[in-house]
Every structure is written in structure tokens, then in C-alpha cells.
Design a protein around this motif. Structure first.
Motif, mmCIF file in Angstrom:
data_model
loop_
_atom_site.group_PDB
_atom_site.id
_atom_site.type_symbol
_atom_site.label_atom_id
_atom_site.label_comp_id
_atom_site.label_asym_id
_atom_site.label_seq_id
_atom_site.Cartn_x
_atom_site.Cartn_y
_atom_site.Cartn_z
ATOM 1 N N PRO A 25 0.811 -1.207 0.000
ATOM 2 C CA PRO A 25 0.000 0.000 0.000
ATOM 3 C C PRO A 25 0.854 1.269 0.000
ATOM 4 C CG PRO A 25 -0.158 -1.136 2.117
ATOM 5 C CD PRO A 25 0.546 -2.052 1.175
ATOM 6 N N ASN A 26 0.356 2.264 -0.719
ATOM 7 C CA ASN A 26 0.966 3.602 -0.782
ATOM 8 C C ASN A 26 2.399 3.619 -1.321
ATOM 9 O OD1 ASN A 26 -0.254 6.100 -0.444
ATOM 10 N ND2 ASN A 26 0.949 6.576 1.368
ATOM 11 N N GLY A 62 -10.553 -0.045 -1.621
ATOM 12 C CA GLY A 62 -9.394 0.831 -1.782
ATOM 13 C C GLY A 62 -9.372 1.511 -3.128
ATOM 14 N N ARG A 63 -8.401 2.409 -3.292
ATOM 15 C CA ARG A 63 -8.287 3.190 -4.511
ATOM 16 C C ARG A 63 -6.918 3.006 -5.139
ATOM 17 N NH1 ARG A 63 -7.670 8.100 -3.475
ATOM 18 N NH2 ARG A 63 -7.549 7.875 -1.220
ATOM 19 N N ILE A 64 -6.848 3.133 -6.467
ATOM 20 C CA ILE A 64 -5.557 3.147 -7.155
ATOM 21 C C ILE A 64 -5.354 4.546 -7.708
ATOM 22 C CG2 ILE A 64 -4.225 2.261 -9.106
ATOM 23 C CD1 ILE A 64 -5.695 -0.388 -8.782
ATOM 24 N N GLY A 73 4.029 6.022 -11.680
ATOM 25 C CA GLY A 73 3.447 4.686 -11.745
ATOM 26 C C GLY A 73 2.089 4.743 -11.098
ATOM 27 N N ILE A 74 1.749 3.679 -10.367
ATOM 28 C CA ILE A 74 0.483 3.689 -9.647
ATOM 29 C C ILE A 74 0.736 3.370 -8.192
ATOM 30 C CG2 ILE A 74 -0.969 3.047 -11.612
ATOM 31 C CD1 ILE A 74 -0.907 0.132 -10.445
ATOM 32 N N LYS A 75 -0.183 3.813 -7.341
ATOM 33 C CA LYS A 75 -0.112 3.370 -5.948
ATOM 34 C C LYS A 75 -1.494 3.053 -5.433
ATOM 35 C CE LYS A 75 0.116 7.923 -3.762
ATOM 36 N NZ LYS A 75 0.804 8.751 -2.779
ATOM 37 N N PHE A 76 -1.502 2.120 -4.497
ATOM 38 C CA PHE A 76 -2.751 1.595 -3.954
ATOM 39 C C PHE A 76 -3.001 2.187 -2.573
ATOM 40 C CE2 PHE A 76 -4.609 -1.816 -1.214
ATOM 41 C CZ PHE A 76 -5.917 -1.678 -1.674
ATOM 42 N N ILE A 77 -4.175 2.793 -2.389
ATOM 43 C CA ILE A 77 -4.564 3.327 -1.081
ATOM 44 C C ILE A 77 -5.611 2.381 -0.513
ATOM 45 C CG2 ILE A 77 -5.359 5.377 0.167
ATOM 46 C CD1 ILE A 77 -3.038 6.023 -1.691
ATOM 47 N N ASN A 78 -5.244 1.702 0.571
ATOM 48 C CA ASN A 78 -6.150 0.739 1.178
ATOM 49 C C ASN A 78 -7.276 1.473 1.913
ATOM 50 O OD1 ASN A 78 -7.014 -1.813 1.778
ATOM 51 N ND2 ASN A 78 -5.103 -2.459 2.737
#
Lengths: 275, 275
Positions: A25-26, A62-64, A73-78
Motif C-alpha cells: 500500500p501507498n 481501496g483506490r488506485i 506509476g500507480i499506488k494503492f490506497i487501502n
């Protein structure tokens, strides 16, 4: 190099992408990570990510976010849905209402909760949401029971955990120590931190399991100032709201503790978030 | 009840299933969880799970096991490929070879590693593999630096963490304390554990960041015997192999530490696993 792999179909790629994002995450993950792992074109991976993003949002999992730029790039927010948050906090309250938790001196035994990975992971996903737009450099906690929660919040924010100690250990190198008055007991205690533990001019939050008067958070603020670093806010599993005058502002918590009732059961309620 | 949702297609369901499994390693999850979440038939979910299982195995990202019986379902065993394991341990060794880690007294500063969520998560996935068939009830650690690693191993094994303390706190209720000789210093120390912290007749493993003589692990074994409980094995991030005579058997580690070289750099190498 890893050994060569064949092509993967969309079902297979989205499974792999979801696994990597959930575990990090993040953290900014470049698309190259996935193009290499799945031997696929960037445009294909971009389409996969759109699907993963939509599903996670639909399921409130969660969100990307897209991070632009050379190191982008991308990051994932839980995240948890409002429903799942409320359900979890009510479960936590119910656990705390167990009569056997009240130990001599009318203290509440919460050690099992503080060291339960399922509960702490959920608590951290909820708490970390309050800090996700603050560009936090470090999550700071103090030994001992707050460490798992601080660790999980640091993981959710994609940053390093820093643990302040009461003693000084020979394996820590040079340390900075301050004395502080613990809010609950007014007892003078020492907190110390290795000079190696953080860069100067850092943005920090403080995470702990239980907050009484906020004396510890105030001490953390002073200790951080010795590192030219800032305390942006604090997060606690439980806030003892019997103590009205707090030495800390800008904090969030999950559960309010109103003391032990006449029936010998803890009086607890979901906290009102100030986020 | 959560508000009603429409149907999901296969791509969407496998994403949700992967997210839930990744966040809940070694926990038995009934198929009902997924049939309700996705409003889908059991046979459909079973097909989804076959796909997720195959992809995770192909990518060496873990295994899905079927648990039979009334309380049955599936559980996810997190794993890394042999390639990823070796790569991670070599990265860890490289980090440890940083000259600035050597602090006065020729001790190695590893606190930043012990509190780094990315590193500790990877280390725990590798270490926990050694214990996954042991029916472990509790992961036991001792304050302070071993807590994040112990926590992550507990999470990977789907069990509760128990943290032994050096002091006794009023919030712990009744505690059992023993004295033990720390292997490195031969200094007599105290370790204590709340009687509320574990059920009797439990199967435990001990996890810590650094092992010297194994005196702490021996102490843990004795403390556990006061709870009629068994120490099945131990796992460490780093094993100080300069000390040949260990007070503990049946342990695994990731890195062997051979001392500080004449160039002032730590001499480290990947451990040979005995699993």
C-alpha cells in the motif's frame, strides 16, 4: 533474471496485479514491474489496471492513484467502506466490554487486541486514512504495546516506523533523550531515540494504543523538535475520554473509553472522528 | 446488511478474492464470504478460486489450500519463489554491509531494518514457511525490536502474537516472571508474561530479530513451561554465528553474521536453512 514465462491472459494478470498492490500500500509501483512480470505491453497493463481500479472502488476495498512524472506509476490506497469501518469499530467495542478485561486497579487489559494481527490491520487501515494526504515521512510510536499498530499504519502509509524507547541500548549508537511527565501518573519518564533513526526536517505522526492525558504525545513532539522534525498529528486505538484536558491536539481515535461502569464493564463507544 | 449489489463478472470476482486472501493469510475463509460479497453461486466461486490458485502458483506468489469439514473453506499460504527469496536475502546482506551500521562497541545497528514494513513483511513470509505445518497456536516474541517481525510472522501464520516483557505493567494483570541469563552478556534478566496472554497447553514458536547465544530463546522455553506450553522452534532475522555454542536448537534464520571485518564492514552471508 527470472526464467522466461509465457503470456498471461487478463484474468491472470489482474490477479497478480491485485496481489502486488495489496501487499504494497501507498508505494509507487512503475508499470514496468508488471510488463516484465507478465511479459505484456504497457497498454495492456494500463487496461488491466483500469479494471482492478474499478473493482476495488466498487467493492470499497481501496483506490488506485496514478503518480505522474519520471518516477511515476500507480499506488494503492487501502480503504474500508463506511459500513465496514462502523462494523469493525462496533466489534472492537464489543470485545472491550468483556468483563474479564478489567484488571486490579480498574485498568483495562487490551494486550491481546494490541497484538492481534487481524484487528490491528483493520484498525490501521481506518486510522491511516486520516493521514494519507499529509506527506508523512515517518510514523513514530513508543514501546511497547503501540508497536504493532504503529507498524501497520506505517505499512499502510508506505513509510518507515520509528520506535522511541524508554531505555538506551548499546545497539542504538548515539541517542537523544528527553524527560517528560506522563499525563496519567505525572511521573517523570525518559524517552530516547537514536540519531540514526530519522532524517532531520521530517514530517511525522505519532501512533499509540491508548491515550490518557496526551503527555506522551507532548513528549514525542518535544523529542522530534530535537531532530528539527514536526509532529503533524496523532492516532490512537482508544482515547480515555474521562480525562478532559488533553496535552495533545489534532488526533484521531477509534474508540472512546468512558471508564469502568458500576457493573464492572468498560463503558466504550465509537469515537467521533475529527477527520 | 450491506446494500444490494449487482452481478460481477469473472475478472471482477477474482480481483476481490485475491484482495481478501492476500490480506488474510492462513485464515480459513468459507466460500459463503465470497458468494455473498459477489452475489454468485458456490459453483461459480469454486471456478474462480481454481483460477486464482493456478495464477498464484504459476507466479510463485503463494498457494491456496482447501480445508474440508463443517467449518471448511479455503486458506491462502503466502510464499515467495526460490529466486525471490534468494534475491531478498542478498539485498538484506547488502544493506547490512553498510559501514555506517557499525556503532561503538562493534555492534551492528539494525533498528531501521527491524522497523521497515517492506523488509519485515518479506522476511516474515520467508521465515513463516518453516513453521506452517506445525499447527502453531501463538508466535512469541520479546520486547522491543523483534515485535514487528514477530507480528508479521503471526499474521502470515494466522495466529495471535504474544510479547514477553522485561518489566511488569499494571495494565497486564497477574503476570508470571522468570529470571534468565542472556547468552551474550551472561547478565541476569527478568522476563514476564500476563497469565491472560495465552491458553495453557499451547504450541508456540519464538521469533526475534537477532540471536547471539540463544539464552533468550532458552528463557522463553522455560517461561512457556510455566504455561504448560511448548516451544516448537525459533526464527531469527540474523544469527550471530561467531558464537558457536547455542542454547537453542531447532531454529531458522535468514542471515549469518560473522562479526565485523578489519575493513570495518559487517561480514554477512545468507543462512543455510534447516527446513
Amino acid at each position: 533474471m527470472e526464467k522466461g514465462r509465457g503470456k498471461f491472459n487478463r484474468n491472470q494478470r489482474v490477479i497478480g496485479i491485485t496481489k502486488v498492490l495489496t501487499e504494497n500500500p501507498n508505494k509507487v509501483i512503475t508499470l514496468n514491474v508488471f510488463t516484465e512480470k507478465f511479459n505484456a505491453a504497457k497498454s495492456t497493463i494500463s487496461e488491466d489496471i483500469v479494471i482492478v481500479r474499478e473493482v476495488l472502488e466498487t467493492l470499497s476495498m481501496g483506490r488506485i492513484e496514478t503518480v505522474a512524472g519520471a518516477s511515476g506509476g500507480i499506488k494503492f490506497i487501502n480503504e474500508k467502506s463506511a459500513y465496514d469501518k462502523a462494523k469493525f469499530i462496533e466489534e472492537l467495542c464489543e470485545l472491550l466490554r468483556d468483563k474479564s478485561r478489567v484488571v486490579p486497579g480498574n485498568f483495562l487489559y487490551i494486550t491481546d487486541i494490541a497484538y492481534n494481527p487481524s484487528l490491528i490491520q483493520s484498525a490501521a487501515i481506518i486510522l491511516s486514512a486520516a493521514f494519507k494526504n499529509m506527506n508523512v515521512d515517518y510514523v513514530v510510536t513508543i514501546e511497547t504495546k503501540g508497536i504493532p499498530l504503529g507498524y501497520e499504519v506505517a505499512k499502510q502509509l508506505g513509510v518507515q516506523l520509528v520506535t522511541v524507547r524508554h531505555d538506551t541500548k548499546y545497539t542504538e549508537g548515539t541517542t537523544v533523550s528527553i524527560n517528560y511527565a506522563s499525563g496519567s501518573s505525572n511521573r517523570l519518564q525518559t524517552m530516547s531515540l537514536s540519531t540514526k533513526s530519522m532524517r532531520r526536517n521530517s514530517r511525522c505522526i505519532f501512533i499509540d494504543d491508548f491515550m490518557r492525558g496526551g503527555g506522551t504525545a507532548k513528549g514525542i513532539r518535544e523529542l522530534l523538535s530535537e531532530f528539527d522534525s514536526e509532529l503533524l498529528g496523532s492516532g490512537f486505538l482508544i482515547d480515555s475520554v474521562e480525562i478532559k484536558e488533553k496535552l495533545v491536539d489534532k488526533y484521531v481515535s477509534l474508540v472512546n473509553f468512558h471508564g469502568i461502569g458500576e457493573d464492572g464493564i468498560a463503558i466504550v463507544s465509537p469515537s467521533i472522528h475529527n477527520d
